[in-house]
Design a protein around this motif. Structure first.
Motif, PDB file in Angstrom:
ATOM      1  N   GLY A1647      34.478  33.318   4.753  1.00 53.35           N
ATOM      2  CA  GLY A1647      33.593  33.097   3.618  1.00 53.35           C
ATOM      3  C   GLY A1647      34.198  32.235   2.544  1.00 53.35           C
ATOM      4  N   GLU A1648      35.057  31.285   2.925  1.00 53.15           N
ATOM      5  CA  GLU A1648      35.659  30.415   1.930  1.00 53.15           C
ATOM      6  C   GLU A1648      35.430  28.951   2.278  1.00 53.15           C
ATOM      7  OE1 GLU A1648      39.541  31.471   0.229  1.00 53.15           O
ATOM      8  OE2 GLU A1648      39.676  32.878   1.880  1.00 53.15           O
ATOM      9  N   THR A1649      35.331  28.131   1.249  1.00 47.99           N
ATOM     10  CA  THR A1649      35.268  26.696   1.478  1.00 47.99           C
ATOM     11  C   THR A1649      36.694  26.179   1.609  1.00 47.99           C
ATOM     12  OG1 THR A1649      35.401  26.209  -0.873  1.00 47.99           O
ATOM     13  CG2 THR A1649      33.199  26.486   0.046  1.00 47.99           C
ATOM     14  N   ASP A1650      36.827  24.962   2.098  1.00 45.62           N
ATOM     15  CA  ASP A1650      38.159  24.395   2.282  1.00 45.62           C
ATOM     16  C   ASP A1650      38.165  22.984   1.719  1.00 45.62           C
ATOM     17  OD1 ASP A1650      40.700  23.832   3.032  1.00 45.62           O
ATOM     18  OD2 ASP A1650      40.365  23.955   5.190  1.00 45.62           O
ATOM     19  N   GLN A1651      38.121  22.871   0.397  1.00 47.73           N
ATOM     20  CA  GLN A1651      38.097  21.540  -0.200  1.00 47.73           C
ATOM     21  C   GLN A1651      39.449  20.882   0.008  1.00 47.73           C
ATOM     22  OE1 GLN A1651      35.944  20.798  -3.850  1.00 47.73           O
ATOM     23  NE2 GLN A1651      35.290  22.927  -3.888  1.00 47.73           N
ATOM     24  N   GLY A1652      39.402  19.701   0.620  1.00 53.31           N
ATOM     25  CA  GLY A1652      40.633  18.997   0.949  1.00 53.31           C
ATOM     26  C   GLY A1652      41.086  19.295   2.367  1.00 53.31           C
ATOM     27  N   LEU A1653      40.379  20.139   3.069  1.00 58.57           N
ATOM     28  CA  LEU A1653      40.706  20.520   4.445  1.00 58.57           C
ATOM     29  C   LEU A1653      42.179  20.864   4.600  1.00 58.57           C
ATOM     30  CD1 LEU A1653      38.668  18.064   6.678  1.00 58.57           C
ATOM     31  CD2 LEU A1653      38.188  20.435   6.149  1.00 58.57           C
ATOM     32  N   ARG A1654      42.677  21.725   3.752  1.00 57.78           N
ATOM     33  CA  ARG A1654      44.095  22.054   3.823  1.00 57.78           C
ATOM     34  C   ARG A1654      44.371  23.195   4.767  1.00 57.78           C
ATOM     35  NH1 ARG A1654      43.437  20.735  -1.465  1.00 57.78           N
ATOM     36  NH2 ARG A1654      44.281  18.666  -1.884  1.00 57.78           N
ATOM     37  N   ARG A1655      43.447  24.134   4.846  1.00 57.39           N
ATOM     38  CA  ARG A1655      43.740  25.306   5.686  1.00 57.39           C
ATOM     39  C   ARG A1655      43.398  25.060   7.146  1.00 57.39           C
ATOM     40  NH1 ARG A1655      41.333  27.702   1.550  1.00 57.39           N
ATOM     41  NH2 ARG A1655      39.542  28.422   2.703  1.00 57.39           N
ATOM     42  N   GLY A1656      42.364  24.262   7.396  1.00 57.03           N
ATOM     43  CA  GLY A1656      42.047  23.890   8.767  1.00 57.03           C
ATOM     44  C   GLY A1656      41.315  24.935   9.576  1.00 57.03           C
ATOM     45  N   ASN A1657      40.823  25.987   8.941  1.00 55.64           N
ATOM     46  CA  ASN A1657      40.020  26.947   9.695  1.00 55.64           C
ATOM     47  C   ASN A1657      38.714  26.280  10.101  1.00 55.64           C
ATOM     48  OD1 ASN A1657      41.815  29.080   9.426  1.00 55.64           O
ATOM     49  ND2 ASN A1657      40.974  29.647   7.437  1.00 55.64           N
ATOM     50  N   PRO A1658      38.149  26.688  11.231  1.00 60.97           N
ATOM     51  CA  PRO A1658      36.847  26.138  11.622  1.00 60.97           C
ATOM     52  C   PRO A1658      35.824  26.375  10.520  1.00 60.97           C
ATOM     53  CG  PRO A1658      37.763  27.519  13.346  1.00 60.97           C
ATOM     54  CD  PRO A1658      38.680  27.646  12.181  1.00 60.97           C
ATOM     55  N   LEU A1659      35.030  25.348  10.255  1.00 69.37           N
ATOM     56  CA  LEU A1659      34.051  25.460   9.175  1.00 69.37           C
ATOM     57  C   LEU A1659      32.634  25.401   9.729  1.00 69.37           C
ATOM     58  CD1 LEU A1659      35.755  23.025   6.664  1.00 69.37           C
ATOM     59  CD2 LEU A1659      35.540  25.495   6.402  1.00 69.37           C
ATOM     60  N   HIS A1660      31.789  26.242   9.201  1.00 67.15           N
ATOM     61  CA  HIS A1660      30.402  26.261   9.655  1.00 67.15           C
ATOM     62  C   HIS A1660      29.456  26.113   8.477  1.00 67.15           C
ATOM     63  CE1 HIS A1660      31.743  27.306  13.622  1.00 67.15           C
ATOM     64  NE2 HIS A1660      32.554  28.177  13.074  1.00 67.15           N
ATOM     65  N   LEU A1661      28.306  25.534   8.777  1.00 64.54           N
ATOM     66  CA  LEU A1661      27.333  25.290   7.722  1.00 64.54           C
ATOM     67  C   LEU A1661      26.807  26.609   7.171  1.00 64.54           C
ATOM     68  CD1 LEU A1661      25.672  23.099   6.262  1.00 64.54           C
ATOM     69  CD2 LEU A1661      23.911  23.459   7.971  1.00 64.54           C
ATOM     70  N   CYS A1662      26.798  26.708   5.849  1.00 65.01           N
ATOM     71  CA  CYS A1662      26.183  27.853   5.203  1.00 65.01           C
ATOM     72  C   CYS A1662      24.831  27.382   4.692  1.00 65.01           C
ATOM     73  CB  CYS A1662      27.058  28.356   4.068  1.00 65.01           C
ATOM     74  SG  CYS A1662      26.243  29.601   3.065  1.00 65.01           S
ATOM     75  N   LYS A1663      23.755  27.798   5.366  1.00 65.29           N
ATOM     76  CA  LYS A1663      22.425  27.269   5.063  1.00 65.29           C
ATOM     77  C   LYS A1663      22.019  27.576   3.628  1.00 65.29           C
ATOM     78  CE  LYS A1663      20.552  26.647   9.575  1.00 65.29           C
ATOM     79  NZ  LYS A1663      21.239  27.598  10.488  1.00 65.29           N
ATOM     80  N   GLU A1664      22.365  28.778   3.164  1.00 66.42           N
ATOM     81  CA  GLU A1664      21.949  29.171   1.817  1.00 66.42           C
ATOM     82  C   GLU A1664      22.577  28.242   0.776  1.00 66.42           C
ATOM     83  OE1 GLU A1664      23.139  31.379   4.095  1.00 66.42           O
ATOM     84  OE2 GLU A1664      21.087  31.972   4.627  1.00 66.42           O
ATOM     85  N   ARG A1665      23.880  27.958   0.972  1.00 65.28           N
ATOM     86  CA  ARG A1665      24.537  27.095  -0.014  1.00 65.28           C
ATOM     87  C   ARG A1665      23.981  25.673   0.036  1.00 65.28           C
ATOM     88  NH1 ARG A1665      30.389  29.297  -1.496  1.00 65.28           N
ATOM     89  NH2 ARG A1665      29.914  31.455  -1.027  1.00 65.28           N
ATOM     90  N   PHE A1666      23.640  25.242   1.234  1.00 63.76           N
ATOM     91  CA  PHE A1666      23.073  23.905   1.352  1.00 63.76           C
ATOM     92  C   PHE A1666      21.713  23.864   0.661  1.00 63.76           C
ATOM     93  CE2 PHE A1666      21.413  20.318   4.113  1.00 63.76           C
ATOM     94  CZ  PHE A1666      22.081  19.362   3.378  1.00 63.76           C
ATOM     95  N   LYS A1667      20.962  24.946   0.817  1.00 62.34           N
ATOM     96  CA  LYS A1667      19.656  25.036   0.147  1.00 62.34           C
ATOM     97  C   LYS A1667      19.822  24.990  -1.355  1.00 62.34           C
ATOM     98  CE  LYS A1667      16.256  27.231   3.057  1.00 62.34           C
ATOM     99  NZ  LYS A1667      16.473  28.490   3.785  1.00 62.34           N
ATOM    100  N   LYS A1668      20.914  25.590  -1.816  1.00 61.90           N
ATOM    101  CA  LYS A1668      21.156  25.595  -3.257  1.00 61.90           C
ATOM    102  C   LYS A1668      21.367  24.160  -3.754  1.00 61.90           C
ATOM    103  CE  LYS A1668      24.096  27.680  -6.606  1.00 61.90           C
ATOM    104  NZ  LYS A1668      25.457  28.177  -6.768  1.00 61.90           N
ATOM    105  N   ILE A1669      22.100  23.388  -2.975  1.00 61.51           N
ATOM    106  CA  ILE A1669      22.321  21.991  -3.360  1.00 61.51           C
ATOM    107  C   ILE A1669      20.990  21.245  -3.342  1.00 61.51           C
ATOM    108  CG2 ILE A1669      23.417  19.824  -2.671  1.00 61.51           C
ATOM    109  CD1 ILE A1669      25.722  21.510  -1.571  1.00 61.51           C
ATOM    110  N   GLN A1670      20.199  21.519  -2.298  1.00 60.91           N
ATOM    111  CA  GLN A1670      18.900  20.865  -2.201  1.00 60.91           C
ATOM    112  C   GLN A1670      18.015  21.237  -3.387  1.00 60.91           C
ATOM    113  OE1 GLN A1670      16.967  20.123   1.639  1.00 60.91           O
ATOM    114  NE2 GLN A1670      15.469  21.614   0.970  1.00 60.91           N
TER     115      GLN A1670
END
Ligand SMILES: [Zn+2]
Ligand SMILES: [Zn+2]
Ligand SMILES: [Zn+2]
Ligand SMILES: [Zn+2]
Ligand SMILES: [Zn+2]
Ligand SMILES: [Zn+2]
Ligand SMILES: [Zn+2]
Length: 1700
Positions: A1647-1670
């Motif tokens: 449940g964390e973002t990875d700004q800068g891709l430093r941790r390298g965990n697989p990332l998946h789209l969070c639809k709710e957060r994308f909707k928030k941006i929209q």
């Protein structure tokens, strides 16, 4: 340019094209001296093809080179047409099972955290997706370029080394097959010949150092005077410097200079001038002169064109070789053979050696070409990989030295290949045993660190910037050492043991140079003048941390090695600290009848160092020994007898005392460097091989010596010996008031010492110290971290030490100790400690910082209170020690310890007579608790034959002996239990007494024991306390309840505000219309509400009062009073656009009257809803403006708002605004008298009247614009016009509004005009009201879309005051109404527009026939609409599609018209002030009928046509004749269909890596196939842009802007929403100066973002957060979001957003 050269070039081309590859190859096949033949060919042709002018022509050169130079070679190699030859070779090939794909910059790479042997083992995306690892815990990174896919390398993966694609061939591969067997003898011979010649040629020419002379065998007969001035790359000068210099030196434009600089940066060199020698020399001297001022000058060479030509072809040849060997593994083997074959000069003369050794002299481009060739040849061939590894190791020292003195980044050095070689376990092992690699690396490293002090230790004091730079580069050697050690041997050979131990010796030498380095002395009196250099030493320590741990791991895997290493380490430690040094005199200490000899040494007076790596390594090895079998079985094999415990503990103890003294404030004058060192000593990055090991070393010491002796030495080092050895010293001490500081200092030191004892006894969670495993250790760390507070995954990871694989081991245990809580729309997922783990909490956990300790204490006590438990935090039950450490526990019951405890308790009992602290007491209580726990455990585990020797309970029950006769510790505890000043510790004392009794009971298992007595007192005690306790409990419950309610309330409030941000802001304003609905709802609900027309519901007038946020004065909103205004923000918008490519071409001539259905560009208005007096706002705005002007002059600062553009922040909520909206009553109320419907014309009459009026007005307009016409003529014509009755064109209605309101109306209208058209404000322009209406229409439509998309009721909390005020404009601008009532006009216009819209819908409805036949007979609406459609069909000359079913038509009309009806309802609601019907406010249903009735429309909309068929038929006919309609029907153009679909942001893939992959394939559109460094995705339209780069800057309004900013202008009319793919970061841009980063819609499993891709965990789209941006986008809140972000974080303001 090359125009004058053109004819000559053409001529040559023709002669070149006549060459025949086949013929040349034939000649070569006959040749006796092939080398000479080929060289002659090259000498003749290469300069004719390459370097013919100032600029390269890569395509032409490549074409000719292929034809004239490479073609013959291919023919020769194949012995036939290569078009047939190569496919044959390819077919015969048994391809390698290695993937070996070389990574591009930015390409995603994957590593498996479960199976990769080390983190450098990576897969390409294709292999990864076809591997088993995609279901494992994988890590994703973007490649920095270089490196290759390890798929198929069995040594790289513990499991699943092959992907599906590369697995195919594994079954066939039998061990090692010689790939040459698949080639014919002839091909082998010819390949060998041609490879040998070409490879040698390439190496020779690339390493050629003369500037105007070619190698003899390539020299030409006639030589022209053509030279290049060649500029080389360095890492010293900046882009700007280079660009500036070039403009000066070669007289080029800035654009050209940028081009040169970009190429130099990419390829490492670029010719900047072409011409005769003199001409080039001249440029060179200017460049050198211009860049040599502060640094070394840029490297420039004047080179003869033929040399450059041959070098270019040399590079081409190497790439060619790389591609040819791709056809067959046999060819690859031959190339390897050729490359590694020793030349005539013996050692180091092979071609591969020669290239490697001149690596640092080559330019970037050449380096990367040959590195790539090495990777695709030598590293892909298992046999030659080994041979190459040997060559690499043999040259290691030289290569590293070259690298250290070179200035290019590591990735451009051949030294960087070490990762490809050393991380292969078998190669690493071979290199260690055969080439002594470990020793070589360590010795090379030491050679580069030459600064030593008198004792031979490293010295980093006074080291220069150059040394610092070198030091940074040398550190890469440590990385190499890490690679070599990364996989531990499973089997040891004698040679490996021997060589490893040799390497270990070298390593000890290195550590010896660090032992005691950077010593410090306490500064007294003066503050230190200069902070001493400390970072270098710590950097070294930090970089070595993993290596030290890995060394220990290696030792641990073999007992022989372990014992040998232990001995060696001990010997080195003895060398460091053998014997007493000068000034260390022996002294004798004695307490309680024990005495010990030690030396006189004070940390506070003599030198002390934090760096003790030898001691710490020994401590580490000791623990490993303790774990090993030898320790149990053959302890005599251990060199334990040689140990001198006092010597072992001395230096670690000094270091710990130093920390205590720093904490006690004794080292304040030594400045921050010391504070920083102490910080890192404990920090998670270092502590494992620093602080932790010092604790272990002391534990080792205590376990091997008399604990009394240990404690006395400890007291002495803490400089506390006197206090505890002299009776009543403490009393005397505290009475000396003058030494208040000293008292405080000593208190802290005592606390620190007690803390240290707690750690020595309690820290037994390292395997080998205590009987635990690695899992227990990590569990305990996590439990203590989570005791502080719940934490996100990344926070936890940061607080735990990582091993060399970047693993913390957390995943394997986290589930056992914590619950995971998923994140909401914001924030992160959190781990929360399981309640049952709380009992393992140790308040004195040694990795807590002081702040963490107090937070944890508070949290744990709070938890206990919540559970209604007592708040004691007793020590947890501990695991037993390992045998080697077992005797350590005796320290707790030693006489000196009991004396210390007794003394402190005594101080607490006589609390006024002594200097003591509660923390001191708390620690003593904790220690007593630990001792009790220990005894309890001993008793529980006791076996028949053993006697429990741990008798703490007995010892503390005994009173002190004469002459002191002090009371027993137990007695003192009982006294303290009732001390009123120790309220906080009562629970703990009670716990101790309880436990004491339990232990005693266990010991004296007979029931008639004297224990009962003590227990009795306690029982009594408790009954006495009972009342008090009950009262206390009740009070506590009440307090808790209060707390809970408060918490709930504030939580609810916060939540509410968060969720309803917009609503909350809106409700701050007193929304008149909403409150009206509420006030009159009982009346309103009884009848049908109608917003317009004859049936319009009459609403009684309400008075409305509002308060100004600036002066807090209340005022009634009235037509004639002073204006009240709302802060508002007007912006251009393309959010609703259906055609992004369209924009206003010429704003001066643009006519905004007609709003195009594609809504390509609108003007949106929004408001935060805060109300001010117009004059209050004016004053506020003026002051903001004045302030900003002053500030800008002074500081040239940016702000989040642009005052010059009329921007300001709402004074209450800081919302970005650029105008104000005046507050008005519903406008039609003002014209109440004119809403009369009696005797009014019907639609037909009305249209006729209106068209007459329009004609008249148009005529008058024309008259006005032709001034020479006489006024008489004018009046004649007016008569002809047949003016309708009562129409007076010159009528000006009275303006009902006050001057102030009028002014504000103009202010707002002008703002929409200025922003919407991007023109200078002009109040007189007739387009001002039109822009204002346009903004109203656009805003209503956007509100309607938002509400529909979110399925919210129409009249939700979104007030649009806009309508009211926009419609107030007619009052200022309108003409006469000629006796027709306003109400009638509204109704007729509305009906007319509705009908026009229905026609629009019908014409554009694409009725996809779904074949569903109707069962019911057509209803009335259906037949009506069918009839209308038939009419349309007829009027369009049957161009309209065949008639679909009535059911379909009616359905599409209903669906298509809904948005229009909703917008109209909103509009008339605000226009006429009629409350909205309650039915419409129910969410979910479509409300078609309700809307119709509210809008005074028949439910069967087609009735409108029927009622007015007379006029409508002719109107429809004229509409259908429109040429655009025709074009559409004939399929020549597209049209918008209704309902318009809402625009959405683009679809993002579920898996982030596919975005990375997409971006890695994206190359900069402007610099010819170069990979973009910052690929950025527009989330609105999906374009990929090359952001933040010179190459893609364009000019916009006279300023250079980056690709993103440029894109916002075409795609979002200035506003943009982007995703920076490499950074995984959302970027908001608005205009040229505004921007901010926003959290991306991708989350990892935690449940964390990875700004800068430093941790390298697989990332998946969070639809709710994308909707928030929209949603932010739909609501037009992006600019506002940026404003808030910039206000919150000032650094964002300084970023040059326009360059992105
Ligand atoms: Zn691959
Ligand atoms: Zn593969
Ligand atoms: Zn795996
Ligand atoms: Zn005011
Ligand atoms: Zn506001
Ligand atoms: Zn670019
Ligand atoms: Zn776009």
């Amino acid at each position: 340019m090359a125009s004058e050269l053109e004819p000559e070039v053409q001529a040559i081309d023709r002669s070149l094209l006549e060459c025949s590859a086949e013929e040349i190859a034939g000649k070569w096949l006959q040749a006796t001296d092939l080398t000479r033949e080929v060289y002659q060919h090259l000498a003749h042709y290469v300069p004719k093809i390459y370097c013919r002018g100032p600029n390269p022509f890569p395509q032409k050169e490549d074409m000719l080179a292929q034809h004239v130079l490479l073609g013959p070679m291919e023919w020769y190699l194949c012995g036939e047409d290569p078009a047939f030859g190569f496919p044959k070779l390819e077919q015969a090939n048994k391809p390698s099972h290695l993937c070996g794909r070389v990574f591009k910059v930015g390409e995603p790479t994957y590593s498996c955290r479960d199976c990769a042997v080390d983190p450098t083992c990576v897969l390409c995306m294709e292999c990864f997706l076809g591997s088993i690892h995609r279901d494992h815990r994988y890590r994703m990174t973007t490649s920095g370029g270089g490196g290759f896919c390890d798929c198929g390398d069995t040594e790289a993966w513990k499991e699943g080394p092959y992907c599906q694609k590369h697995e195919l061939n594994t079954s066939e591969i039998e061990e090692e097959e010689d790939p040459l067997v698949h080639l014919s003898e002839d091909v082998i011979a010819r390949t060998y010949n041609i490879f040998a010649i070409t490879f040698r040629y390439a190496v020779e020419i690339l390493t050629w150092e003369k500037e105007s002379e070619l190698p003899a065998d390539l020299e030409m007969v006639e030589k022209s005077d053509t030279y290049y001035c060649m500029l080389f790359n360095d890492e010293v000068h900046t882009y700007e410097q280079v660009i500036y210099t070039l403009q000066k030196a070669v007289n080029c434009t800035q654009k050209e200079a940028i081009g040169f600089a970009t190429t130099v940066d990419r390829d490492g060199r670029r010719s900047v001038r072409y011409g005769d020698f003199q001409y080039c020399e001249q440029a060179k001297s200017v460049i050198v002169r211009n860049t040599s001022r502060q640094t070394k000058p840029l490297k420039v060479q004047v080179m003869h064109s033929s040399i450059v030509a041959h070098q270019n072809f040399g590079l081409k040849l190497l790439s060619w070789l790389g591609s040819i060997i791709g056809y067959s593994d046999g060819l690859r083997r031959i190339l390897c053979q050729v490359g590694l074959q020793e030349g005539p000069d013996g050692e180091n003369s092979s071609l591969v050696d020669r290239l490697m050794l001149s690596d640092s002299k080559l330019w970037k481009g050449a380096r990367s070409v040959y590195h790539q060739l090495f990777m695709s040849s030598l590293l892909m061939d298992l046999k030659y990989k080994k041979l190459f590894a040997v060559r690499f190791a043999k040259n290691y020292e030289r290569l590293q030295s070259d690298y250290v003195t070179d200035d290019h980044d590591r990735e451009f050095s051949v030294a960087d290949l070490s990762v490809q070689i050393f991380t292969v376990p078998s190669l690493a092992r071979m290199l260690i045993t055969e080439e002594n690699l470990m020793s070589i690396i360590i010795k090379t490293f030491m050679d580069h660190l030459r600064h030593r002090d008198a004792q031979g230790r490293f010295q980093f004091e006074r080291y220069t910037a150059l040394q610092a730079f070198k030091f940074r580069r040398v550190q890469s050697l440590i990385l190499d050492l890490k690679y070599v050690l990364i996989s531990k041997p499973t089997e040891w050979s004698d040679e490996l043991r021997q060589k490893f131990l040799e390497g270990f010796d070298a390593f000890l030498e290195l550590l010896k140079c660090m032992q005691g380095m950077d010593p410090i002395t306490r500064q007294v009196g003066q503050h230190i003048e200069m902070e001493p250099e400390w970072e270098a030493a710590f950097t070294l320590q930090m970089k070595l941390t993993h290596v030290i741990s890995m060394m220990q791991d290696w030792c641990a895997s073999d007992e022989k090695v372990l014992i040998e290493a232990y001995k060696k380490c001990l010997a080195v430690l003895m060398q460091c600290h053998g014997g007493y040094t000068d000034g260390e005199q022996p002294i004798t200490l004695s307490i309680c009848g024990h005495s010990v000899e030690t030396i006189r040494y004070c940390v506070s007076q003599e030198k002390v160092s934090i760096h003790l790596p030898v001691s710490r390594l020994l401590a580490g090895l000791h623990v490993l020994l303790s774990k090993s079998e030898v320790a149990y079985k053959f302890p005599e094999l251990l060199p334990l007898s040689e140990l001198s415990p006092p010597m072992l503990i001395e230096h670690p103890l000094r270091c710990l005392v130093l920390c205590a003294q720093v904490h006690a404030g004794m080292w304040r004058r030594n400045g921050f460097s010391l504070v920083n060192q102490i910080y890192y000593y404990h920090n998670v990055k270092c502590r494992r091989e620093m602080f932790d090991k010092d604790v272990v070393m002391l534990q080792t010491g205590v376990s091997m010596m008399d604990p009394n002796h240990f404690l006395m030495i400890m007291l002495s080092r803490f400089e506390l010996y006197q206090i505890f050895s002299t009776p009543d010293y403490g009393k005397r001490f505290s009475s000396e008031i003058t030494h208040k500081d000293v008292v405080q200092q000593n208190n802290t030191l005592i606390e620190e010492m007690l803390y240290l004892i707690i750690m020595l006894v309690g820290e037994r969670f390292s395997p080998g110290v205590g009987q635990v495993n690695a899992t227990d250790e990590i569990k305990r760390e996590i439990i203590h971290q989570l005791s502080i507070k719940p934490m996100a995954h990344s926070e936890l990871v940061k607080s735990l030490p990582e091993d060399e694989n970047k693993e913390t081991g957390m995943e394997s245990v986290i589930e056992a100790v914590a619950h995971f809580k998923k994140p909401g729309l914001t924030g992160r997922g959190m781990y929360e400690l399981k309640p049952e783990c709380a009992k393992e909490f140790n308040l004195y956990f040694y990795h807590f910082s002081r702040a963490e300790q107090s937070k944890a204490e508070e949290a744990q006590r709070k938890l206990k209170r919540q559970n209604r438990e007592d708040t004691a935090l007793p020590p947890p039950v501990l695991p037993p020690f390992c045998p080697l450490f077992a005797s350590l526990v005796n320290i707790l019951q030693s006489d000196v310890m009991l004396c210390i405890m007794g003394t402190i308790l005594q101080w607490a009992v006589e609390h006024n007579g002594y200097a003591w602290s509660e923390s001191m007491l708390q620690r003593v209580l904790h220690l007593i608790g630990m001792a009790l726990q220990e005894e309890k455990q001993h008793l529980e585990n006791v076996t028949e034959e053993h006697v429990v020797t741990f008798t703490f309970t007995q010892k503390i029950s005994k009173p002190g002996e004469a002459p002191k006769n002090s009371p027993s510790i137990l007695a003192m505890l009982e006294t303290l239990q009732n001390a009123p000043y120790l309220e906080v510790h009562k629970d703990m004392i009670r716990w101790i007494l309880k436990t004491f009794n339990a232990v005693k009971k266990m010991r004296e298992s007979s029931p008639t024991s004297p224990v009962a007595e003590t227990e009795g007192t306690i029982m009594e005690e408790s009954s006495r306390d009972k009342d008090k306790a009950e009262r206390k409990r009740k009070a506590e419950i009440a307090r808790l309840r209060r707390e809970k309610i408060m918490a709930q309330m504030s939580e609810m409030q916060r939540h509410f505000i968060d969720e309803n941000k917009e609503l909350f802001q809106q409700t701050l304003e007193l929304d008149a219309s909403t409150s009206a609905v509420l006030d009159h709802s009982p009346v309103a609900s009884d009848m049908t509400l109608t917003a317009l027309g004859p049936a319009q519901t009459q609403v009684p007038e309400q008075r409305q009062f509002v308060t100004c946020i600036l002066c807090q004065e209340e005022q009634e909103v009235k037509v004639e009073s002073r204006a009240m205004v709302l802060a508002a923000f007007v912006q251009r918008s393309t959010v609703l656009s259906k055609n992004r490519s369209k924009f206003i071409q010429d704003p001066e001539k643009y006519d905004p009257l007609f709003m195009h259905p594609d809504l390509s560009c609108g003007t949106h208005t929004s408001s935060c809803g805060h109300i001010m007096h117009a004059h209050c706002w004016q004053r506020y705005f003026d002051s903001v403006q004045a302030k900003e002007q002053r500030r800008q002059q002074r500081l040239r600062l940016h702000t989040s708002y642009d005052v010059e553009n009329g921007e300001f922040l709402c004074p209450l909520c800081e919302c970005l605004s650029n105008t104000v909206i005046p507050l008005l009553l519903p406008p039609r109320n003002i014209f109440n008298n004119r809403l009369n419907f009696s005797d009014q014309p019907n639609l037909t009459q009305w249209i006729r009247t209106i068209s007459q009026q329009i004609k008249a007005l148009q005529f008058l307009r024309k008259e006005e614009s032709t001034p020479n016409n006489a006024s008489t003529k004018n009046s004649e014509n007016v008569d002809e016009l047949q003016l309708p009755e009562g129409f007076r064109p010159d009528f000006r209605p009275k303006i009902p509004y006050s001057e102030s309101i009028k002014e504000m109306l103009t202010t707002f209208g002008t703002a929409t005009y200025k922003v919407g058209l991007k023109v200078h404000p002009n109040e007189e322009d007739p387009r001002v009201p039109i822009m204002c209406w346009g903004s109203c229409a656009y805003t209503i439509q956007s509100i309607e879309r938002i509400l529909s998309d979110e399925d919210k009721p129409l009249f939700g909390p979104l007030p649009c005051r806009l309508v009211g005020l926009v419609l107030a404009f007619p009052a200022l601008q309108c003409q006469d109404f000629s006796g027709i009532s306003l109400g009638t006009g509204d109704l007729h216009i509305f009906h007319l527009v509705t009908m026009a819209h229905i026609i629009q819908i019908l014409l554009t409805s694409c009725t996809e026939e779904n074949g569903m036949d109707q069962e019911n007979p057509p209803c009335e609406e259906e037949s009506a609409v069918l009839a209308l459609y038939k009419t349309l069909h007829q009027y369009t000359g049957s161009a309209l599609k065949e008639i679909p079913s009535g059911w379909h038509l009616w359905r599409s009309v209903r669906a298509g018209i809904m948005p229009f009806l909703k917008c109209s309802a909103l509009f008339f609601h605000y226009l006429n002030g009629v409350p909205s019907p309650p039915d419409i406010q129910v969410p979910g249903t479509s409300h078609f009928e309700h809307l119709c009735s509210y809008l005074s429309l028949p439910n069967n909309l087609i009735c409108l046509f029927q009622e007015n068929s007379e006029i409508m038929n002719s109107l429809i006919e004229s509409w259908c004749r429109n040429s655009e309609v025709k074009r559409y029907l004939e399929g020549e153009r597209d049209a918008i269909r209704y309902p318009r679909e809402s625009n959405k942001l683009i679809n993002l893939p579920e898996d982030y890596s596919s975005l990375i992959n997409q971006a890695s394939n994206f190359s900069c559109p402007k610099s010819g196939g170069d990979k973009s460094r910052a690929p950025t995705l527009c989330l609105v339209c999906g374009s990929l842009l090359c952001s933040q780069s010179y190459c893609c800057q364009t000019e916009l309004e006279g300023e250079d802007v980056g690709a993103c900013t440029a894109h916002t202008y075409s795609c979002g009319s200035g506003v943009g929403i982007f995703l920076r793919v490499r950074e995984c970061q959302v970027l908001f841009l608005a205009g040229k100066t505004k921007g901010c980063f926003y959290s991306p819609p991708y989350l990892d499993d935690y449940g964390e973002t990875d700004q800068g891709l430093r941790r390298g965990n697989p990332l998946h789209l969070c639809k709710e957060r994308f909707k928030k941006i929209q949603k932010l986008w739909h609501q037009h809140s992006v600019t506002e979001e940026i404003g808030h972000a910039q206000e919150a974080n000032q650094t964002l303001v300084g970023i040059d957003w326009q360059h992105l």
